[in-house]
Design a protein around this motif. Structure first.
Motif, PDB file in Angstrom:
ATOM      1  N   ARG A 224     -22.088  18.425  48.411  1.00 12.47           N
ATOM      2  CA  ARG A 224     -20.963  18.491  49.339  1.00 12.47           C
ATOM      3  C   ARG A 224     -21.410  18.155  50.757  1.00 12.47           C
ATOM      4  N   SER A 225     -20.434  17.751  51.587  1.00  8.54           N
ATOM      5  CA  SER A 225     -20.733  17.487  52.994  1.00  8.54           C
ATOM      6  C   SER A 225     -21.007  18.795  53.717  1.00  8.54           C
ATOM      7  N   ALA A 226     -21.341  18.702  54.988  1.00  7.34           N
ATOM      8  CA  ALA A 226     -21.733  19.885  55.758  1.00  7.34           C
ATOM      9  C   ALA A 226     -20.630  20.933  55.810  1.00  7.34           C
ATOM     10  N   ASP A 227     -19.354  20.498  55.796  1.00  3.89           N
ATOM     11  CA  ASP A 227     -18.248  21.469  55.861  1.00  3.89           C
ATOM     12  C   ASP A 227     -17.799  21.936  54.485  1.00  3.89           C
ATOM     13  N   GLY A 228     -18.532  21.541  53.437  1.00  2.00           N
ATOM     14  CA  GLY A 228     -18.228  22.024  52.095  1.00  2.00           C
ATOM     15  C   GLY A 228     -17.209  21.224  51.327  1.00  2.00           C
ATOM     16  N   THR A 229     -16.746  20.099  51.877  1.00  2.00           N
ATOM     17  CA  THR A 229     -15.749  19.278  51.201  1.00  2.00           C
ATOM     18  C   THR A 229     -16.412  18.027  50.625  1.00  2.00           C
ATOM     19  N   PRO A 230     -15.794  17.396  49.624  1.00  2.00           N
ATOM     20  CA  PRO A 230     -16.326  16.135  49.106  1.00  2.00           C
ATOM     21  C   PRO A 230     -16.285  15.047  50.180  1.00  2.00           C
ATOM     22  N   THR A 231     -17.198  14.100  50.088  1.00  2.00           N
ATOM     23  CA  THR A 231     -17.219  12.953  50.996  1.00  2.00           C
ATOM     24  C   THR A 231     -16.422  11.823  50.369  1.00  2.00           C
ATOM     25  N   LEU A 232     -15.407  11.329  51.074  1.00  2.00           N
ATOM     26  CA  LEU A 232     -14.575  10.255  50.555  1.00  2.00           C
ATOM     27  C   LEU A 232     -15.088   8.924  51.098  1.00  2.00           C
ATOM     28  N   VAL A 233     -15.462   8.038  50.189  1.00  2.00           N
ATOM     29  CA  VAL A 233     -16.038   6.748  50.560  1.00  2.00           C
ATOM     30  C   VAL A 233     -14.998   5.660  50.313  1.00  2.00           C
ATOM     31  N   GLN A 234     -14.682   4.903  51.357  1.00  2.00           N
ATOM     32  CA  GLN A 234     -13.668   3.865  51.276  1.00  2.00           C
ATOM     33  C   GLN A 234     -14.300   2.507  50.966  1.00  2.00           C
ATOM     34  N   ALA A 235     -13.443   1.549  50.572  1.00  6.94           N
ATOM     35  CA  ALA A 235     -13.913   0.193  50.283  1.00  6.94           C
ATOM     36  C   ALA A 235     -14.660  -0.383  51.485  1.00  6.94           C
ATOM     37  N   GLY A 236     -15.799  -0.996  51.212  1.00  4.52           N
ATOM     38  CA  GLY A 236     -16.611  -1.572  52.268  1.00  4.52           C
ATOM     39  C   GLY A 236     -17.689  -0.641  52.775  1.00  4.52           C
ATOM     40  N   GLN A 237     -17.688   0.607  52.323  1.00  3.16           N
ATOM     41  CA  GLN A 237     -18.678   1.578  52.776  1.00  3.16           C
ATOM     42  C   GLN A 237     -19.746   1.812  51.707  1.00  3.16           C
ATOM     43  N   SER A 238     -20.930   2.212  52.170  1.00  5.53           N
ATOM     44  CA  SER A 238     -22.028   2.583  51.277  1.00  5.53           C
ATOM     45  C   SER A 238     -22.645   3.877  51.763  1.00  5.53           C
ATOM     46  N   TYR A 239     -23.023   4.736  50.819  1.00  2.00           N
ATOM     47  CA  TYR A 239     -23.653   6.010  51.153  1.00  2.00           C
ATOM     48  C   TYR A 239     -24.909   6.197  50.317  1.00  2.00           C
ATOM     49  N   LEU A 240     -25.889   6.883  50.919  1.00  2.00           N
ATOM     50  CA  LEU A 240     -27.097   7.277  50.216  1.00  2.00           C
ATOM     51  C   LEU A 240     -26.993   8.755  49.868  1.00  2.00           C
ATOM     52  N   VAL A 241     -27.307   9.079  48.610  1.00  4.34           N
ATOM     53  CA  VAL A 241     -27.122  10.440  48.117  1.00  4.34           C
ATOM     54  C   VAL A 241     -28.446  10.965  47.563  1.00  4.34           C
ATOM     55  N   THR A 242     -28.850  12.136  48.059  1.00 10.58           N
ATOM     56  CA  THR A 242     -29.963  12.874  47.489  1.00 10.58           C
ATOM     57  C   THR A 242     -29.409  14.217  47.024  1.00 10.58           C
ATOM     58  N   PRO A 243     -30.174  15.016  46.294  1.00  9.78           N
ATOM     59  CA  PRO A 243     -29.644  16.319  45.858  1.00  9.78           C
ATOM     60  C   PRO A 243     -29.244  17.224  47.014  1.00  9.78           C
ATOM     61  N   GLU A 244     -29.758  16.955  48.224  1.00  9.23           N
ATOM     62  CA  GLU A 244     -29.464  17.824  49.375  1.00  9.23           C
ATOM     63  C   GLU A 244     -28.514  17.206  50.388  1.00  9.23           C
ATOM     64  N   HIS A 245     -28.498  15.853  50.509  1.00  8.66           N
ATOM     65  CA  HIS A 245     -27.790  15.237  51.618  1.00  8.66           C
ATOM     66  C   HIS A 245     -26.973  14.020  51.166  1.00  8.66           C
ATOM     67  N   VAL A 246     -25.899  13.766  51.929  1.00  9.26           N
ATOM     68  CA  VAL A 246     -25.097  12.555  51.797  1.00  9.26           C
ATOM     69  C   VAL A 246     -25.066  11.899  53.166  1.00  9.26           C
ATOM     70  N   THR A 247     -25.550  10.661  53.274  1.00  8.03           N
ATOM     71  CA  THR A 247     -25.608   9.987  54.570  1.00  8.03           C
ATOM     72  C   THR A 247     -25.045   8.570  54.456  1.00  8.03           C
ATOM     73  N   LEU A 248     -24.399   8.121  55.519  1.00  7.18           N
ATOM     74  CA  LEU A 248     -23.901   6.754  55.576  1.00  7.18           C
ATOM     75  C   LEU A 248     -25.083   5.797  55.538  1.00  7.18           C
ATOM     76  N   ALA A 249     -25.029   4.813  54.658  1.00  5.13           N
ATOM     77  CA  ALA A 249     -26.161   3.904  54.480  1.00  5.13           C
ATOM     78  C   ALA A 249     -26.124   2.798  55.524  1.00  5.13           C
ATOM     79  N   PRO A 250     -27.287   2.330  55.962  1.00  2.86           N
ATOM     80  CA  PRO A 250     -27.322   1.165  56.851  1.00  2.86           C
ATOM     81  C   PRO A 250     -26.799  -0.058  56.114  1.00  2.86           C
ATOM     82  N   PRO A 251     -26.363  -1.082  56.849  1.00  2.00           N
ATOM     83  CA  PRO A 251     -25.837  -2.294  56.192  1.00  2.00           C
ATOM     84  C   PRO A 251     -26.863  -2.892  55.236  1.00  2.00           C
ATOM     85  N   LEU A 252     -26.392  -3.333  54.085  1.00  2.00           N
ATOM     86  CA  LEU A 252     -27.270  -3.956  53.108  1.00  2.00           C
ATOM     87  C   LEU A 252     -27.651  -5.363  53.548  1.00  2.00           C
TER      88      LEU A 252
END
Length: 335
Positions: A224-252
Motif C-alpha cells: 500500500r501507499s504511505a496513506d494506506g490506500t492502493p496506488t492507481l496507475v494511469q495509462a502512460g505511467q510506470s511504477y517500481l514495486v518492492t515488498p516495502e515501497h511503490v515509487t514512480l519509475a523514471p522514464p524508460l
C-alpha cells in the motif's frame, strides 16, 4: 489446437498419466516423422481434452528448451545424438526413464539455470529463451509472455488470478460480466496488481517488479501507499514495486511493450543497457568494454535474429564485434 485460442480450465495441472501420454506421443512422432496417420492420431488425442493439449504444450516446451540448452554447450552434440539414438532403440517405459533423466541434465546444463526448466514444466504458461507466446484465457483476457517467462492461472468462482513466476507478461483485459464482479489480479514476487479494463506490462526482476500501463488503469494493491490506500496507475505511467515501497519509475529508455511485436524500440539508451536487454533473448555471454558502455543509441531493432541485430551496431556506433564463440560475444571500440 492453436496456443492462442486454447481454452484452459481453471487450476490447469495435467495428471501425471496424461503427461506420460504426451511424452509417449512425442517419442513416437520423433521416430516416425513421415507418418501422416500417426500425426493425425496425435492431433486427435490433443483435441480430445484441454488437459491433453496443456500436457502436450508443456512437454514440447521443455523438450525444446532441453535441446537448445544441450546444443548451446560446446561438446554436447555427440551426447545429444547418443541420447536420441538410445531413445529410439528403447521401449516406451525405458524411453520415458531416459527422457526424464535427460530433463534433469538439460535443465542444469546451461549457465546454472537448474531451476528454470522445472519451473517451465510446472507452470501453466511458459516460454524458453528467445521465445514469445500469446494465450487467450477462459474469460477472454489476452496474456502474452516475453522471453524466458512463466505464469500460473488460478480462476475460480471467487477470483481471477495470474501469478507471474518469472519474466515479463503483457495483460489485456476487457469489459466482461466478471470484470467488475471479480477484477483480474496479477501477483508478482513483489506486489499485487488489479485491473478491470486495461492493458499493462509487468516485468519481474530480482529486486523489484515494474508495472507499465498502456491503456486504462491498474491499482497496486500491495504494498500500500504511505496513506494506506492502493496506488492507481494511469495509462502512460510506470511504477517500481518492492515488498516495502511503490515509487514512480523514471522514464524508460525503451518502449515497454514493443517485444510483443518482436521489437526493441530504444530512445537514447546506453549501449551496456541495450546489450543487457538483447541478452535476454539469446543464450550465452554478451557485453561490451567499459570504455564504450555509455555510448547511446536510438532506433527500432528486430528480435527474431539477435546476430543480425548485433551486426547493425558497427554501422551506427564506433564499435566492433568480437565472437570468441557463437555464445560469447563482446563489443569493443572500433580500431
Amino acid at each position: 489446437m492453436d496456443n492462442a485460442t486454447m481454452n484452459l480450465r481453471a487450476h490447469s495441472s495435467p495428471d501425471h498419466r496424461v503427461v506420460k501420454q504426451a511424452i509417449g506421443w512425442l517419442l513416437r512422432l520423433r521416430n516416425n516423422t513421415g507418418n501422416l496417420k500417426l500425426h493425425q492420431q496425435c492431433e486427435h488425442w490433443r483435441t480430445a481434452h484441454p488437459e491433453h493439449e496443456l500436457a502436450w504444450q508443456r512437454v514440447q516446451s521443455l523438450q525444446q528448451e532441453l535441446t537448445a540448452s544441450l546444443c548451446a554447450v560446446p561438446g554436447t552434440q555427440v551426447a545429444l545424438h547418443t541420447l536420441e539414438t538410445s531413445a529410439q532403440r528403447l521401449g516406451r517405459r525405458q524411453a520415458l526413464k531416459l527422457l526424464s533423466g535427460a530433463l534433469l541434465i538439460g535443465t542444469a546444463a546451461w549457465l546454472g539455470k537448474d531451476q528454470i526448466g522445472w519451473q517451465q514444466w510446472n507452470a501453466d504458461f511458459a516460454t524458453a529463451t528467445g521465445e514469445r507466446r500469446g494465450y487467450q484465457l477462459p474469460d477472454g483476457t489476452r496474456l502474452r509472455l516475453n522471453t524466458d517467462s512463466a505464469a500460473n492461472l488460478d480462476f475460480t468462482a471467487q477470483q481471477r488470478l495470474i501469478t507471474l513466476a518469472r519474466g515479463e507478461i503483457m495483460v489485456t483485459c476487457g469489459a466482461t460480466p466478471q470484470a467488475f464482479e471479480r477484477p483480474l489480479r496479477v501477483q508478482s514476487h513483489h506486489g499485487m496488481f488489479e485491473a478491470s479494463v486495461a492493458r499493462f506490462v509487468i516485468r519481474q526482476d530480482n529486486d523489484c517488479t515494474r508495472l507499465s500501463v498502456t491503456r486504462g488503469s491498474v491499482a497496486i494493491l500491495a504494498p500500500r501507499s504511505a496513506d494506506g490506500t492502493p496506488t492507481l496507475v494511469q495509462a502512460g505511467q510506470s511504477y517500481l514495486v518492492t515488498p516495502e515501497h511503490v515509487t514512480l519509475a523514471p522514464p524508460l529508455a525503451m518502449e515497454a511493450g514493443a517485444w510483443v511485436d518482436g521489437l526493441i524500440v530504444t530512445r537514447d539508451m546506453r549501449l551496456a543497457d541495450f546489450l543487457k536487454e538483447v541478452n535476454r533473448y539469446r543464450r550465452g555471454y554478451l557485453a561490451c568494454a567499459s570504455g564504450i558502455a555509455d555510448l547511446r543509441l536510438s532506433g527500432v531493432f528486430r528480435l527474431e535474429d539477435t546476430d543480425k541485430l548485433l551486426a547493425i551496431l558497427p554501422r551506427t556506433l564506433p564499435v566492433q564485434l568480437r565472437y570468441r564463440t557463437r555464445w560469447w560475444v563482446t563489443l569493443e571500440r572500433q580500431a
